[in-house]
Design a protein around this motif. Structure first.
Motif, PDB file in Angstrom:
ATOM      1  N   ASN A  87       4.187 -10.290   4.026  1.00  0.00           N
ATOM      2  CA  ASN A  87       4.594 -10.500   5.409  1.00  0.00           C
ATOM      3  C   ASN A  87       3.443 -11.019   6.260  1.00  0.00           C
ATOM      4  O   ASN A  87       3.606 -11.951   7.060  1.00  0.00           O
ATOM      5  CB  ASN A  87       5.135  -9.200   6.012  1.00  0.00           C
ATOM      6  CG  ASN A  87       6.546  -8.901   5.552  1.00  0.00           C
ATOM      7  OD1 ASN A  87       7.252  -9.782   5.082  1.00  0.00           O
ATOM      8  ND2 ASN A  87       6.961  -7.655   5.685  1.00  0.00           N
ATOM      9  N   TYR A  88       2.262 -10.414   6.095  1.00  0.00           N
ATOM     10  CA  TYR A  88       1.136 -10.856   6.899  1.00  0.00           C
ATOM     11  C   TYR A  88       0.762 -12.299   6.604  1.00  0.00           C
ATOM     12  O   TYR A  88       0.583 -13.120   7.506  1.00  0.00           O
ATOM     13  CB  TYR A  88      -0.100  -9.970   6.698  1.00  0.00           C
ATOM     14  CG  TYR A  88      -1.291 -10.560   7.405  1.00  0.00           C
ATOM     15  CD1 TYR A  88      -1.413 -10.453   8.785  1.00  0.00           C
ATOM     16  CD2 TYR A  88      -2.242 -11.311   6.721  1.00  0.00           C
ATOM     17  CE1 TYR A  88      -2.465 -11.058   9.462  1.00  0.00           C
ATOM     18  CE2 TYR A  88      -3.290 -11.915   7.370  1.00  0.00           C
ATOM     19  CZ  TYR A  88      -3.400 -11.782   8.737  1.00  0.00           C
ATOM     20  OH  TYR A  88      -4.433 -12.400   9.414  1.00  0.00           O
ATOM     21  N   LEU A 144       4.742  -5.899   0.060  1.00  0.00           N
ATOM     22  CA  LEU A 144       5.489  -6.399   1.202  1.00  0.00           C
ATOM     23  C   LEU A 144       4.600  -6.619   2.416  1.00  0.00           C
ATOM     24  O   LEU A 144       4.718  -7.632   3.117  1.00  0.00           O
ATOM     25  CB  LEU A 144       6.629  -5.434   1.547  1.00  0.00           C
ATOM     26  CG  LEU A 144       7.575  -5.874   2.665  1.00  0.00           C
ATOM     27  CD1 LEU A 144       8.255  -7.189   2.289  1.00  0.00           C
ATOM     28  CD2 LEU A 144       8.630  -4.793   2.920  1.00  0.00           C
ATOM     29  N   SER A 145       3.688  -5.678   2.667  1.00  0.00           N
ATOM     30  CA  SER A 145       2.805  -5.838   3.826  1.00  0.00           C
ATOM     31  C   SER A 145       1.903  -7.050   3.665  1.00  0.00           C
ATOM     32  O   SER A 145       1.646  -7.793   4.628  1.00  0.00           O
ATOM     33  CB  SER A 145       1.968  -4.568   4.043  1.00  0.00           C
ATOM     34  OG  SER A 145       1.191  -4.276   2.902  1.00  0.00           O
ATOM     35  N   ARG A 190       6.441  -1.435  -0.393  1.00  0.00           N
ATOM     36  CA  ARG A 190       6.303  -1.439   1.071  1.00  0.00           C
ATOM     37  C   ARG A 190       4.850  -1.272   1.495  1.00  0.00           C
ATOM     38  O   ARG A 190       4.414  -1.829   2.495  1.00  0.00           O
ATOM     39  CB  ARG A 190       7.159  -0.327   1.685  1.00  0.00           C
ATOM     40  CG  ARG A 190       8.609  -0.709   1.897  1.00  0.00           C
ATOM     41  CD  ARG A 190       9.299   0.251   2.852  1.00  0.00           C
ATOM     42  NE  ARG A 190       9.388   1.599   2.310  1.00  0.00           N
ATOM     43  CZ  ARG A 190      10.402   2.046   1.592  1.00  0.00           C
ATOM     44  NH1 ARG A 190      11.417   1.250   1.309  1.00  0.00           N
ATOM     45  NH2 ARG A 190      10.414   3.286   1.156  1.00  0.00           N
ATOM     46  N   VAL A 191       4.092  -0.512   0.725  1.00  0.00           N
ATOM     47  CA  VAL A 191       2.696  -0.262   1.073  1.00  0.00           C
ATOM     48  C   VAL A 191       1.842  -1.499   0.845  1.00  0.00           C
ATOM     49  O   VAL A 191       1.052  -1.898   1.715  1.00  0.00           O
ATOM     50  CB  VAL A 191       2.139   0.925   0.256  1.00  0.00           C
ATOM     51  CG1 VAL A 191       0.639   1.080   0.474  1.00  0.00           C
ATOM     52  CG2 VAL A 191       2.869   2.218   0.619  1.00  0.00           C
TER      53      VAL A 191
END
Length: 367
Positions: free
Chosen positions: A358-359, A354-355, A350-351
């Motif tokens: 997604n970006y 994924l970030s 998530r840190v």
């Protein structure tokens, strides 16, 4: 006697011996290793050159690593055994090894599901991490030994598509009465929500959809699904495959055959399995985009599962997972390790992962 001549002959003899010694060593080592000929039965048809082809990549690597002293011939689904009975043949010793999907055998023990991937479970990188650094391979082999086999990953698909449907799905209530080819423990989710899971080999899926004996079928992703022709008979292409966030295919070898191998041949198998796994992931990632474009041009209707569908299936799976931990000691033991690493890796992903993903996905879509 001429001392210089004597020294010269001594030096020449010593030099010859020095050269001869390292040349003789490989010849001795080569003759010490047995010449073996094994058969591998695959769950997959030859037409699916990526998932089936990983078995050929594996066999070729084993041969090269052993200077062709250890040869494994690959046989497609149905040549030696029916596609859904590959593991049974290896257990019985009628064939030395197989390349298959472990979740096909959760009827033997639900813990087999971990070797492929559990519903709403790990993605490909996380599955690989748990297998190789989290102790997954060793934990699963404690279960596999009860069935007279030894196993390890041989192939990975990445995230998969959710399958082909004759009619589009909306809320989770649309699963009631749905006859769907779906593998492994995900079938228990479908059953609890009123569906009718079917376990079929690749060759039976198109005829089943065409005749209406099944309403939907999941297989893998665009590259394989294009070859199987599903778009012609079931155009609604749902995603994502919540039951396989990153599926592994698996190599199983008869336990007695494995224990009888020289350590160098066991190492060759482990190395070849890893090479074939990297090859499969790369091949799908490169080929899926073009296949997806062609499928859309042929009439595929890309349709995301509704949030209600995903949330309902997720909650249903969590209840099933909890029940399996309570009733199956093998499942519970593997789950203890798997779930800890799952939660740890999700926090980390998530840190960063994924970030970032997604970006980049959103930014590239706005270009």
């Amino acid at each position: 006697m001429d001392r210089r001549a004597l020294l010269g002959r001594a030096t020449l003899a010593a030099g010859t011996a020095a050269v001869a010694t390292p040349l003789a060593a490989p010849a001795i080592a080569q003759t010490a290793q047995p010449s073996l000929r094994w058969r591998l039965t695959s769950t997959y048809p030859k037409s699916l050159d990526c998932i089936y082809g990983a078995g050929e990549v594996f066999a070729k690597a084993v041969g090269e690593l052993t200077d062709d002293r250890f040869r494994i011939t690959v046989h497609s689904a149905g040549e030696i055994t029916p596609p859904l009975q590959a593991l049974d043949a290896v257990q019985a010793g009628s064939v030395e090894c197989c390349h298959t999907t472990s979740f096909l055998y959760t009827g033997k023990n639900e813990a087999f599901g971990f070797a492929t991937g559990l519903p709403f479970g790990l993605n490909t990188r996380q599955q690989n991490a748990w297998m190789y650094e989290g102790g997954g391979i060793d934990l699963l082999n404690e279960v596999h030994r009860k069935f007279n086999v030894y196993g390890m990953p041989l192939g990975a698909t990445g995230a998969q598509m959710g399958g082909w449907f004759r009619k589009p799905l909306g809320p989770a209530t649309d699963l009631q009465g749905l006859k769907m080819r779906i593998g492994g423990l995900a079938g228990q989710v479908l059953s609890k929500l009123g569906g009718v899971p079917q376990q079929l080999g690749a060759g039976d899926l198109y005829p089943g959809l065409e005749r209406g004996t099944i309403d939907a079928a999941e297989w893998l992703g665009p590259y394989d699904d294009e070859k199987l022709g599903f778009v012609k008979v079931a155009p609604f292409y749902h995603y994502p495959a919540w039951w396989e966030g990153g599926a592994s295919t698996y190599f199983y070898v008869n336990l007695d055959q494995w224990n009888g191998l020289p350590k160098s041949y066991q190492a060759a198998i482990r190395t070849a399995c890893a090479e074939a796994t990297h090859w499969m992931v790369a091949r799908y990632d490169i080929r899926n985009p073009d296949s997806m474009r062609r499928l859309i041009a042929q009439g595929a209707k890309l349709t995301p599962f509704s949030r209600d569908m995903l949330d309902t299936c997720y909650r249903t799976w969590l209840d099933i997972e909890k029940d399996l931990v309570a009733k199956n000691p093998d499942f519970a033991k593997v789950h203890e390790s798997w779930s800890k690493h799952r939660d740890d890796m999700r926090t980390w992903f998530r840190v960063a992962e994924l970030s970032f993903d997604n970006y980049v996905s959103q930014a590239s879509a706005r270009r």
